[in-house]
Design a protein around this motif. Structure first.
Motif, mmCIF file in Angstrom:
data_model
loop_
_atom_site.group_PDB
_atom_site.id
_atom_site.type_symbol
_atom_site.label_atom_id
_atom_site.label_comp_id
_atom_site.label_asym_id
_atom_site.label_seq_id
_atom_site.Cartn_x
_atom_site.Cartn_y
_atom_site.Cartn_z
ATOM 1 N N GLU A 81 -4.905 6.070 3.282
ATOM 2 C CA GLU A 81 -3.729 5.708 4.070
ATOM 3 C C GLU A 81 -2.670 5.049 3.191
ATOM 4 N N GLY A 82 -1.659 5.845 2.844
ATOM 5 C CA GLY A 82 -0.477 5.331 2.156
ATOM 6 C C GLY A 82 -0.798 4.464 0.961
ATOM 7 N N PRO A 83 -0.196 3.263 0.908
ATOM 8 C CA PRO A 83 -0.326 2.423 -0.278
ATOM 9 C C PRO A 83 -1.719 1.870 -0.510
ATOM 10 N N PHE A 84 -2.633 2.035 0.477
ATOM 11 C CA PHE A 84 -3.991 1.566 0.244
ATOM 12 C C PHE A 84 -4.803 2.589 -0.548
ATOM 13 N N GLY A 85 -4.254 3.789 -0.732
ATOM 14 C CA GLY A 85 -4.940 4.797 -1.520
ATOM 15 C C GLY A 85 -4.877 4.468 -2.999
ATOM 16 N N GLN A 86 -5.938 4.753 -3.719
ATOM 17 C CA GLN A 86 -6.013 4.386 -5.134
ATOM 18 C C GLN A 86 -4.884 4.999 -5.960
ATOM 19 N N CYS A 87 -4.644 6.286 -5.788
ATOM 20 C CA CYS A 87 -3.622 6.944 -6.593
ATOM 21 C C CYS A 87 -2.242 6.384 -6.287
ATOM 22 N N ASP A 88 -1.972 6.158 -5.004
ATOM 23 C CA ASP A 88 -0.672 5.614 -4.617
ATOM 24 C C ASP A 88 -0.437 4.256 -5.253
ATOM 25 N N ASP A 89 -1.484 3.424 -5.263
ATOM 26 C CA ASP A 89 -1.335 2.090 -5.823
ATOM 27 C C ASP A 89 -1.045 2.142 -7.314
ATOM 28 N N LEU A 90 -1.672 3.078 -8.008
ATOM 29 C CA LEU A 90 -1.543 3.128 -9.459
ATOM 30 C C LEU A 90 -0.269 3.824 -9.921
ATOM 31 N N ALA A 91 0.326 4.629 -9.031
ATOM 32 C CA ALA A 91 1.477 5.427 -9.438
ATOM 33 C C ALA A 91 2.595 4.618 -10.095
ATOM 34 N N PRO A 92 3.030 3.468 -9.510
ATOM 35 C CA PRO A 92 4.119 2.741 -10.151
ATOM 36 C C PRO A 92 3.738 2.187 -11.522
ATOM 37 N N VAL A 93 2.428 1.997 -11.754
ATOM 38 C CA VAL A 93 1.983 1.410 -13.018
ATOM 39 C C VAL A 93 1.803 2.454 -14.099
ATOM 40 N N THR A 94 1.144 3.569 -13.740
ATOM 41 C CA THR A 94 0.779 4.574 -14.740
ATOM 42 C C THR A 94 1.732 5.742 -14.792
ATOM 43 N N GLY A 95 2.539 5.885 -13.698
ATOM 44 C CA GLY A 95 3.430 7.034 -13.635
ATOM 45 C C GLY A 95 2.737 8.267 -13.097
ATOM 46 N N SER A 96 1.453 8.114 -12.714
ATOM 47 C CA SER A 96 0.720 9.265 -12.174
ATOM 48 C C SER A 96 1.187 9.532 -10.752
ATOM 49 N N SER A 97 0.953 10.715 -10.267
ATOM 50 C CA SER A 97 1.375 11.057 -8.915
ATOM 51 C C SER A 97 0.171 11.215 -8.018
ATOM 52 N N ARG B 3 6.745 -8.211 -19.549
ATOM 53 C CA ARG B 3 6.600 -8.683 -18.174
ATOM 54 C C ARG B 3 6.747 -7.504 -17.213
ATOM 55 N N PRO B 4 5.835 -7.349 -16.247
ATOM 56 C CA PRO B 4 5.931 -6.213 -15.322
ATOM 57 C C PRO B 4 7.148 -6.337 -14.423
ATOM 58 N N ASP B 5 7.700 -5.212 -13.992
ATOM 59 C CA ASP B 5 8.793 -5.282 -13.040
ATOM 60 C C ASP B 5 8.208 -5.452 -11.635
ATOM 61 N N ARG B 6 9.098 -5.532 -10.657
ATOM 62 C CA ARG B 6 8.631 -5.842 -9.300
ATOM 63 C C ARG B 6 7.716 -4.746 -8.748
ATOM 64 N N ALA B 7 8.035 -3.495 -9.033
ATOM 65 C CA ALA B 7 7.212 -2.398 -8.536
ATOM 66 C C ALA B 7 5.807 -2.449 -9.126
ATOM 67 N N GLU B 8 5.712 -2.728 -10.407
ATOM 68 C CA GLU B 8 4.401 -2.802 -11.065
ATOM 69 C C GLU B 8 3.583 -3.963 -10.513
ATOM 70 N N LEU B 9 4.226 -5.119 -10.382
ATOM 71 C CA LEU B 9 3.498 -6.273 -9.857
ATOM 72 C C LEU B 9 3.095 -6.034 -8.415
ATOM 73 N N GLY B 10 3.996 -5.453 -7.626
ATOM 74 C CA GLY B 10 3.662 -5.156 -6.230
ATOM 75 C C GLY B 10 2.468 -4.233 -6.120
ATOM 76 N N ALA B 11 2.409 -3.218 -7.001
ATOM 77 C CA ALA B 11 1.278 -2.294 -6.986
ATOM 78 C C ALA B 11 -0.028 -3.020 -7.288
ATOM 79 N N MET B 12 0.024 -3.938 -8.247
ATOM 80 C CA MET B 12 -1.176 -4.701 -8.589
ATOM 81 C C MET B 12 -1.634 -5.562 -7.417
ATOM 82 N N LEU B 13 -0.683 -6.208 -6.746
ATOM 83 C CA LEU B 13 -1.034 -7.085 -5.628
ATOM 84 C C LEU B 13 -1.578 -6.291 -4.450
ATOM 85 N N VAL B 14 -1.045 -5.092 -4.243
ATOM 86 C CA VAL B 14 -1.578 -4.237 -3.177
ATOM 87 C C VAL B 14 -3.013 -3.829 -3.493
#
Length: 237
Positions: free
Chosen positions: A221-237, A186-197
């Motif tokens: 712009e911030g969390p709307f950027g692709q890399c930012d959104d994926l960071a909590p899921v993939t660990g990428s920066s 089950r994803p944690d809150r950060a992972e689910l939040g990233a998916m919903l964003v």
């Protein structure tokens, strides 16, 4: 006997505290027991008060239940309200995280708000609809800088929110708890939040196609950027 101003204020404050205590007790009771299964006698016994006090503060069991729902909604709205001083995109991220945080820590109350609680009670459903409107408005303000939306844009965001509700209900169902175990993977809150964003980003782009006067925020712009959104899921920066 006439009470002076200080005595009156003290009486009012004690009354407010007692009412809040009864609501807190009710939230715990209705978390474990259905509305129909609880009588006013049961509630009074669990709260350690005379049942007349329930009627004094809330008129009826239904009035008591509505007060509990309204209290839960107020807490949810306060948590997702966001900080107006933050940039719009970050405010959206905070809104979604606050929403998930509330659902994670107040599962029974969240289910009541989203599903309408007591059957098809019109007043409970009206409370639910009001919180949905507030959430859609908060997202619109973060994305566009204003709360007013053209009909097509509003429909798209309501559709996204309906999806969020279904996903969140499924997610909190896998949290485990008394008598249950947490669902593996089950994803944690950060992972689910990233998916919903990310899903919201896709919805905003669709809105832009149909309503050009509502352009999607820049992808950088911030969390709307692709890399930012994926960071909590993939660990990428």
């Amino acid at each position: 006997m006439n009470l002076n101003h200080g005595q009156q204020r003290g009486t009012i404050e004690r009354s407010q505290v007692r009412r809040a205590e009864l609501i807190a007790t009710g939230r715990k009771l209705f978390a474990d027991t259905s509305y129909d299964a609880l009588s006013v006698d049961d509630i009074a016994k669990q709260a350690g008060v005379a049942k007349g006090l329930i009627y004094y503060y809330f008129t009826s069991k239904r009035g008591y239940y509505l007060a509990i729902v309204e209290d839960s909604v107020a807490e949810l709205v306060a948590r997702v309200g966001g900080d107006a001083d933050l940039p719009g995109a970050e405010r959206v991220r905070r809104t979604i995280d606050g929403y998930l945080h509330y659902a994670e820590h107040h599962r029974a109350a969240y289910r009541t708000i989203v599903t309408g609680g007591v059957g098809s009670d019109a007043e409970v459903l009206a409370i639910r609809d009001a919180v949905r409107e507030e959430l859609v408005a908060a997202i619109a303000e973060g994305a566009y800088g204003h709360r007013g939306l053209p009909p097509v844009a509003r429909l798209a965001l309501v559709g996204w929110l309906s999806s969020v509700e279904g996903i969140t209900l499924e997610w909190i169902g896998g949290l485990g708890g008394p008598g249950g175990t947490e669902v593996a993977g089950r994803p944690d809150r950060a992972e689910l939040g990233a998916m919903l964003v990310r899903q919201l980003r896709a919805t905003l782009m669709v809105i832009e196609e149909f309503v050009p006067e509502c352009p999607a925020p820049p992808a950088t712009e911030g969390p709307f950027g692709q890399c930012d959104d994926l960071a909590p899921v993939t660990g990428s920066s």
